[in-house]
Write an enzyme that holds these catalytic residues in place. Sequence first.
Site, mmCIF file in Angstrom:
data_model
loop_
_atom_site.group_PDB
_atom_site.id
_atom_site.type_symbol
_atom_site.label_atom_id
_atom_site.label_comp_id
_atom_site.label_asym_id
_atom_site.label_seq_id
_atom_site.Cartn_x
_atom_site.Cartn_y
_atom_site.Cartn_z
ATOM 1 N N HIS A 1 -65.777 -3.150 -21.775
ATOM 2 C CA HIS A 1 -66.428 -2.812 -20.330
ATOM 3 C C HIS A 1 -67.651 -3.696 -20.136
ATOM 4 O O HIS A 1 -68.525 -3.286 -19.334
ATOM 5 C CB HIS A 1 -66.839 -1.233 -20.622
ATOM 6 C CG HIS A 1 -65.695 -0.368 -20.839
ATOM 7 N ND1 HIS A 1 -66.058 1.114 -20.560
ATOM 8 C CD2 HIS A 1 -64.540 -0.484 -21.186
ATOM 9 C CE1 HIS A 1 -64.952 1.743 -20.867
ATOM 10 N NE2 HIS A 1 -64.112 0.786 -21.219
ATOM 11 N N ASP B 1 -54.991 -0.087 -16.961
ATOM 12 C CA ASP B 1 -56.218 -0.637 -16.012
ATOM 13 C C ASP B 1 -57.377 -1.062 -16.777
ATOM 14 O O ASP B 1 -57.587 -0.826 -18.211
ATOM 15 C CB ASP B 1 -56.722 0.790 -15.167
ATOM 16 C CG ASP B 1 -57.231 1.888 -16.339
ATOM 17 O OD1 ASP B 1 -56.493 2.154 -17.258
ATOM 18 O OD2 ASP B 1 -58.132 2.571 -15.738
ATOM 19 N N ASP C 1 -59.615 -4.274 -23.491
ATOM 20 C CA ASP C 1 -59.337 -3.059 -23.311
ATOM 21 C C ASP C 1 -58.607 -2.751 -21.813
ATOM 22 O O ASP C 1 -59.444 -2.573 -20.958
ATOM 23 C CB ASP C 1 -60.741 -2.196 -23.453
ATOM 24 C CG ASP C 1 -60.855 -0.988 -23.302
ATOM 25 O OD1 ASP C 1 -59.774 -0.131 -23.210
ATOM 26 O OD2 ASP C 1 -61.934 -0.346 -22.989
ATOM 27 N N HIS D 1 -53.323 1.232 -22.124
ATOM 28 C CA HIS D 1 -53.346 1.549 -20.626
ATOM 29 C C HIS D 1 -53.621 0.299 -19.965
ATOM 30 O O HIS D 1 -54.120 -0.567 -20.483
ATOM 31 C CB HIS D 1 -54.587 2.348 -20.411
ATOM 32 C CG HIS D 1 -56.054 2.033 -20.743
ATOM 33 N ND1 HIS D 1 -56.824 1.016 -20.143
ATOM 34 C CD2 HIS D 1 -56.751 2.342 -21.996
ATOM 35 C CE1 HIS D 1 -57.924 1.159 -20.690
ATOM 36 N NE2 HIS D 1 -57.564 1.688 -21.863
ATOM 37 N N ASP E 1 -55.671 1.526 -28.764
ATOM 38 C CA ASP E 1 -56.682 1.412 -27.816
ATOM 39 C C ASP E 1 -58.072 1.339 -28.557
ATOM 40 O O ASP E 1 -59.069 1.968 -28.361
ATOM 41 C CB ASP E 1 -56.759 2.392 -26.874
ATOM 42 C CG ASP E 1 -57.507 2.496 -25.533
ATOM 43 O OD1 ASP E 1 -58.037 1.377 -25.455
ATOM 44 O OD2 ASP E 1 -57.916 3.306 -24.659
ATOM 45 N N GLU F 1 -56.659 5.534 -17.202
ATOM 46 C CA GLU F 1 -57.168 5.804 -18.127
ATOM 47 C C GLU F 1 -58.882 5.609 -18.262
ATOM 48 O O GLU F 1 -59.527 6.674 -18.650
ATOM 49 C CB GLU F 1 -56.775 5.225 -19.527
ATOM 50 C CG GLU F 1 -57.081 5.693 -20.927
ATOM 51 C CD GLU F 1 -58.336 5.394 -21.511
ATOM 52 O OE1 GLU F 1 -58.947 5.934 -22.398
ATOM 53 O OE2 GLU F 1 -58.944 4.518 -20.831
ATOM 54 N N GLU F 2 -59.088 4.400 -17.569
ATOM 55 C CA GLU F 2 -60.803 4.535 -17.654
ATOM 56 C C GLU F 2 -61.258 5.350 -16.808
ATOM 57 O O GLU F 2 -62.691 5.603 -17.002
ATOM 58 C CB GLU F 2 -61.172 2.968 -17.330
ATOM 59 C CG GLU F 2 -60.410 2.102 -18.074
ATOM 60 C CD GLU F 2 -61.138 1.951 -19.617
ATOM 61 O OE1 GLU F 2 -62.182 2.778 -19.867
ATOM 62 O OE2 GLU F 2 -61.059 1.114 -20.266
#
Length: 410
Positions: A381, A81, A142, A79, A199, A176-177
């Site tokens: 994150h 984002d 990520d 992903h 991922d 995705e997040e």
Amino acid sequence: MTDTVLDRLLRYVVIDTQSDPASSAQPSTEKQKDLGRVLVDELLALGLTDAHMDEHGNIYASLPANAGKDVPVICFCSHMDTAPDFTGTNVKPKLVKNYQGGDIRLTGDTSRIIKVSEHPELKHQIGHDIVTTDGTTLLGADDKAGIAEIMTAAATLIANPDIRHGTIRILFTTDEEIGRGADKVDIQKLGAAFGYTLDGSTIGEIDNETFSADGVDIEITGVAQHPGTSKGVMENAIKIASDIVARLPKDMAPETTDGRQGFIHPTDISGSMDKAHLKFIIRDFVNEGLTEKEALLRSIADDVMTAYPGSSMSFTVTEQYRNMKEVLDRHPEIMANLTEAVRRVGLEPVTNSIRGGTDGSRLSFMGLPCPNIYTGGHSYHSPLEWISVQDMQKSVETIVELVKVWEERA
Ligand SMILES: [Zn+2]
């Protein structure tokens, strides 16, 4: 344009692609397409002539088969984002070359330190080159590490035509997040038999399980009355909602569970004397566990309501996503071939369960069985996010070995 997995990661992380749960558009933020356009150009330059971005920002590209055999079409997915939890604007990646142990103090915000005591994985990184942020943003490994690894694996296959492989489809998703990565994926167009998301985290660790997830909404209607004249009449919806929350089992919460245990978790409470609204997420690895937790929550709510005869309650369960293991177990060769590829790159495969969802959990139930492979990234994150270049190279090798295993066994 250079070609190493590190060069690619460094090119991608400086492009801000944070998604936004408050937006109902897909992609939720237009800036995700900035990375998408770069990736389409790079894929075309590699010779993947069908590379394109659709109106939702998803990227599709194919690497044609060069094998004489009938090898199934494999999709590799990451992903674009980054998480809304921490800013991804103006990322300034830093490289610690030949790491010799010890804590890593980040240079842009020296109060932020990647401590060995909190990041024991660092002990396995002696001699590696480690990418961090400067402490003021997240890194976005990520999942840009996954993208860099898929791109590098594709380049490796193109540069080494002696490696036989079937058709490979590349898919880069948006949002995705915020749980919408699979929403607009065109499985028909993708035309793959199955997929692998890149991922994950620690090298060697592969994920074939995610939570199964439901949401529960409880709406309470109380009995409103002027507080000066309400003795024996008022039933305050705020207090009813609070009674339900107070009676949740303490040993069935995110803060008291781990491993394969599920939980009941209140995520939102709002209300007035007249009406109150509670939102919950329910998580478990098996569907019966979900059903039991929902029945338990329902019985707690019903029991609380008996003390408030003038009030009423509605209780609504909404399915969110399901454990992908249910699908993967029907196609055991997808994990078996992955496990073989992990061994061939010199790692001991460890199969994990994700206490959350991935694009793969949704894609699996949309008809694309899709376990998750490590990228080498850690502390996602957060401004302490870090990744080892050598671990990224292991992920690239794993992808290359995996397509070889599928060709050999076809
Ligand atoms: Zn991710």
